[in-house]
Write a protein that holds these residues in place. Structure first.
Motif, mmCIF file in Angstrom:
data_model
loop_
_atom_site.group_PDB
_atom_site.id
_atom_site.type_symbol
_atom_site.label_atom_id
_atom_site.label_comp_id
_atom_site.label_asym_id
_atom_site.label_seq_id
_atom_site.Cartn_x
_atom_site.Cartn_y
_atom_site.Cartn_z
ATOM 1 N N UNK A 126 0.863 -1.044 0.140
ATOM 2 C CA UNK A 126 -0.085 0.045 -0.026
ATOM 3 C C UNK A 126 0.767 1.327 0.145
ATOM 4 N N UNK A 127 1.882 1.195 0.591
ATOM 5 C CA UNK A 127 2.880 2.339 0.630
ATOM 6 C C UNK A 127 3.520 2.621 -0.574
ATOM 7 N N UNK A 128 3.933 1.503 -1.172
ATOM 8 C CA UNK A 128 4.460 1.440 -2.744
ATOM 9 C C UNK A 128 3.314 2.363 -3.538
ATOM 10 N N UNK A 129 2.146 1.658 -3.265
ATOM 11 C CA UNK A 129 1.272 2.103 -4.453
ATOM 12 C C UNK A 129 0.830 3.763 -4.250
ATOM 13 N N UNK A 130 0.834 4.039 -2.879
ATOM 14 C CA UNK A 130 0.907 5.529 -2.597
ATOM 15 C C UNK A 130 1.995 6.274 -3.043
ATOM 16 N N UNK A 131 3.257 5.959 -2.984
ATOM 17 C CA UNK A 131 4.311 6.660 -3.417
ATOM 18 C C UNK A 131 4.497 6.473 -5.004
#
Length: 87
Positions: free
Chosen positions: A41-46
């Motif tokens: 989820x953090x990768x997707x947000x970044x």
């Protein structure tokens, strides 16, 4: 060892009666799987932040390409040409 979580009466009422959740629920996924989901989820947000940024520098473009490639390998990005267009 599993940590105990306590709810106040008003919280229990809100979760159980208002939202329909059972308060004494157990986790479905293990800690490692939950951490992996959080990282994705953090990768997707970044990825989202960097992909719409108009004035990306070379470091950000490289980061975006790396994230896109990893998301492609995980199956979240379906079209490899989308990854290859990042420059």
């Amino acid at each position: 060892m599993q940590a105990m979580v306590y709810f106040f009466a008003n919280e229990q009422k809100h979760w159980f009666e208002g939202l329909g959740f059972y308060v004494d629920a157990d986790c479905i996924k293990c800690v490692d799987c939950r951490k992996n989901d959080q990282n994705i989820k953090l990768m997707q947000k970044r990825y989202q932040i960097l992909s719409v940024k108009k004035d990306r520098n070379a470091k950000e473009a490289s980061e975006l390409k790396g994230i896109a490639l990893e998301l492609f390998q995980l199956g979240y990005i379906k079209d490899l040409s989308k990854v290859n267009r990042i420059g």
